[in-house]
Design an enzyme around this catalytic site. Structure first.
Site, mmCIF file in Angstrom:
data_model
loop_
_atom_site.group_PDB
_atom_site.id
_atom_site.type_symbol
_atom_site.label_atom_id
_atom_site.label_comp_id
_atom_site.label_asym_id
_atom_site.label_seq_id
_atom_site.Cartn_x
_atom_site.Cartn_y
_atom_site.Cartn_z
ATOM 1 N N TYR A 185 78.492 -19.676 -4.755
ATOM 2 C CA TYR A 185 78.086 -20.199 -3.438
ATOM 3 C C TYR A 185 78.818 -21.516 -3.182
ATOM 4 C CZ TYR A 185 75.304 -22.413 0.220
ATOM 5 O OH TYR A 185 74.920 -23.052 1.377
ATOM 6 N N SER A 190 78.711 -27.475 2.604
ATOM 7 C CA SER A 190 77.523 -27.896 1.847
ATOM 8 C C SER A 190 77.955 -28.996 0.883
ATOM 9 C CB SER A 190 76.962 -26.714 1.055
ATOM 10 O OG SER A 190 76.117 -27.166 0.012
HETATM 11 N N1 LIG Z 1 69.602 -24.911 4.272
HETATM 12 C C1 LIG Z 1 70.333 -25.576 3.379
HETATM 13 O O1 LIG Z 1 69.821 -26.204 2.416
HETATM 14 C C2 LIG Z 1 71.823 -25.614 3.555
HETATM 15 C C3 LIG Z 1 72.531 -26.628 2.874
HETATM 16 C C4 LIG Z 1 73.926 -26.655 2.999
HETATM 17 C C5 LIG Z 1 74.580 -25.730 3.789
HETATM 18 N N2 LIG Z 1 73.845 -24.742 4.435
HETATM 19 C C6 LIG Z 1 74.599 -23.772 5.223
HETATM 20 O O2 LIG Z 1 74.098 -23.789 6.535
HETATM 21 C C7 LIG Z 1 74.361 -22.547 7.166
HETATM 22 C C8 LIG Z 1 73.123 -22.082 7.898
HETATM 23 O O3 LIG Z 1 72.118 -21.826 6.947
HETATM 24 P P1 LIG Z 1 70.579 -22.090 7.210
HETATM 25 O O4 LIG Z 1 70.117 -22.962 6.137
HETATM 26 O O5 LIG Z 1 70.319 -22.438 8.608
HETATM 27 O O6 LIG Z 1 70.013 -20.639 6.843
HETATM 28 P P2 LIG Z 1 69.212 -19.543 7.675
HETATM 29 O O7 LIG Z 1 68.060 -20.172 8.364
HETATM 30 O O8 LIG Z 1 68.966 -18.444 6.704
HETATM 31 O O9 LIG Z 1 70.242 -19.088 8.774
HETATM 32 C C9 LIG Z 1 71.345 -18.289 8.476
HETATM 33 C C10 LIG Z 1 71.872 -17.688 9.760
HETATM 34 O O10 LIG Z 1 72.981 -16.847 9.432
HETATM 35 C C11 LIG Z 1 72.749 -15.588 10.045
HETATM 36 N N3 LIG Z 1 73.335 -14.510 9.284
HETATM 37 C C12 LIG Z 1 73.045 -14.150 8.007
HETATM 38 N N4 LIG Z 1 73.745 -13.056 7.672
HETATM 39 C C13 LIG Z 1 74.484 -12.717 8.755
HETATM 40 C C14 LIG Z 1 75.394 -11.675 9.040
HETATM 41 N N5 LIG Z 1 75.696 -10.741 8.113
HETATM 42 N N6 LIG Z 1 75.963 -11.623 10.253
HETATM 43 C C15 LIG Z 1 75.656 -12.550 11.193
HETATM 44 N N7 LIG Z 1 74.816 -13.566 10.990
HETATM 45 C C16 LIG Z 1 74.219 -13.647 9.780
HETATM 46 C C17 LIG Z 1 71.245 -15.442 10.124
HETATM 47 O O11 LIG Z 1 70.864 -14.588 11.196
HETATM 48 P P3 LIG Z 1 70.456 -13.046 11.088
HETATM 49 O O12 LIG Z 1 69.692 -12.867 9.812
HETATM 50 O O13 LIG Z 1 69.684 -12.856 12.336
HETATM 51 O O14 LIG Z 1 71.755 -12.317 11.105
HETATM 52 C C18 LIG Z 1 70.831 -16.861 10.455
HETATM 53 O O15 LIG Z 1 70.895 -17.074 11.836
HETATM 54 C C19 LIG Z 1 74.840 -21.616 6.053
HETATM 55 O O16 LIG Z 1 76.235 -21.484 6.112
HETATM 56 C C20 LIG Z 1 74.439 -22.336 4.783
HETATM 57 O O17 LIG Z 1 75.263 -22.009 3.706
HETATM 58 C C21 LIG Z 1 72.500 -24.691 4.328
#
Ligand SMILES: NC(=O)c1ccc[n+]([C@@H]2O[C@H](COP(=O)([O-])OP(=O)(O)OC[C@H]3O[C@@H](n4cnc5c(N)ncnc54)[C@H](OP(=O)(O)O)[C@@H]3O)[C@@H](O)[C@H]2O)c1
Length: 274
Positions: A155, A142
């Site tokens: 985080y 991130s």
């Molecule tokens: N969105 C942003 O602004 C942003 C910015 C920078 C970085 N990121 C990073 O991008 C990555 C993806 O995030 P996203 O924004 O796409 O969020 P998201 O839509 O909430 O997706 C998160 C994914 O992680 C899975 N997950 C959560 N807990 C888990 C567990 N205990 N075991 C296995 N899988 C798990 C969830 O699936 P289930 O709930 O089905 O398990 C979901 O598929 C993360 O690492 C986040 O830190 C996001």
């Protein structure tokens, strides 16, 4: 494996947001998929759609990466399936609010999911990649890795960890046919915000990117051979200047004597102790 085959991409957190878009794009690029997350229904729906649209196979593996046995199961898949050529370490959770008032259990889960799980999965995948002289590790970090003042410091710390791990790992494997890319998204429109207790609508729209655009940009960075990809950053010279300043400091960060400004003098001792 047929050397012309792209092989299989294992994507963690493929059930929503960034991971689901990686699944879509990598299937369209010709990869078979292994989709990992907890939400079986969502993974199955995605798998069925991608198989239908792309003809690629998309295996669903339901796992809670906070559960040691589930994590070990995915590590075993990475160690034993020689068709895997890409690992996308994407699953992660966020945490809103001030650190001082944070729930320590949520903090522990976040560190397990954002730090421990991708580390163990990387270590499970990399030896096979090196042995086969082929493989790509994509770690989703991130921009907060570079901006701890902007959000909950724990985080951003987990994301800085992934940046550090990636920079060092890339150095280790670069000559062995293996790639490491670390992606630093800015705020991206996915469900992660709501799950962390922040209404994404409260953010200025000018700082929020659509998830499709973010992943497409990250894949352009991958195609360009980047180790660090920051999809939002308009001018790469800013990152290069930051890196140059850091590299300039490295030889000076560990020396046998303290810097002159820290050398105690009789006058400073007098001031400190009256
Ligand atoms: N969105 C942003 O602004 C942003 C910015 C920078 C970085 N990121 C990073 O991008 C990555 C993806 O995030 P996203 O924004 O796409 O969020 P998201 O839509 O909430 O997706 C998160 C994914 O992680 C899975 N997950 C959560 N807990 C888990 C567990 N205990 N075991 C296995 N899988 C798990 C969830 O699936 P289930 O709930 O089905 O398990 C979901 O598929 C993360 O690492 C986040 O830190 C996001």
């Amino acid at each position: 494996m047929n050397p012309n085959s792209k092989g299989t991409a294992l994507i963690t957190g493929a059930s929503s947001g960034i991971g689901a878009v990686y699944a879509d794009r990598l299937a369209k690029r010709g990869y078979d998929l292994i989709l990992v997350a907890r939400s079986e229904d969502r993974l199955k729906a995605l798998s069925a759609r991608l198989a239908e649209e792309t003809g690629r196979s998309a295996e669903v593996v339901v796992a809670d990466l906070n559960e040691r046995a589930d994590l070990a199961r995915i590590e075993q898949v990475l160690r034993s399936d020689a068709s895997i050529t890409v690992l996308v370490n994407n699953a992660g959770i966020g945490m809103s609010g001030d650190l001082a008032g944070a729930d320590p259990d949520r903090l522990e889960s976040m560190i397990q999911l954002n730090v421990l799980a991708p580390s163990r999965l990387a270590l499970a995948a990399i030896p096979g990649f090196v042995a086969r002289g082929r493989g790509t590790l994509i770690n989703i970090s991130s921009v907060l890795a570079l901006a701890p003042e902007r959000f909950n410091g724990s985080y951003s710390g987990t994301k800085a960890y992934l940046l550090n791990l990636s920079l060092r790992l890339q150095q280790e494997v670069a000559t062995k046919g293996v790639r490491v890319q670390v992606v630093l998204p800015g705020a991206t429109r996915t469900p992660i915000w709501e799950k962390a207790g922040t209404d994404i609508a409260s953010l200025p729209p000018s700082i929020v990117m659509d998830v499709d655009e973010m992943v497409d940009a990250a894949l352009v960075g991958l195609d360009r051979g980047e180790t660090v990809t920051i999809p939002s950053l308009p001018d790469i010279a800013d990152w290069e200047a930051y890196e140059a300043a850091r590299q300039n400091m490295i030889p000076k960060l560990s020396l046998s004597t303290p810097a002159v400004r820290y050398r105690a003098t009789a006058a400073s001792a007098m001031r400190a102790h009256g």
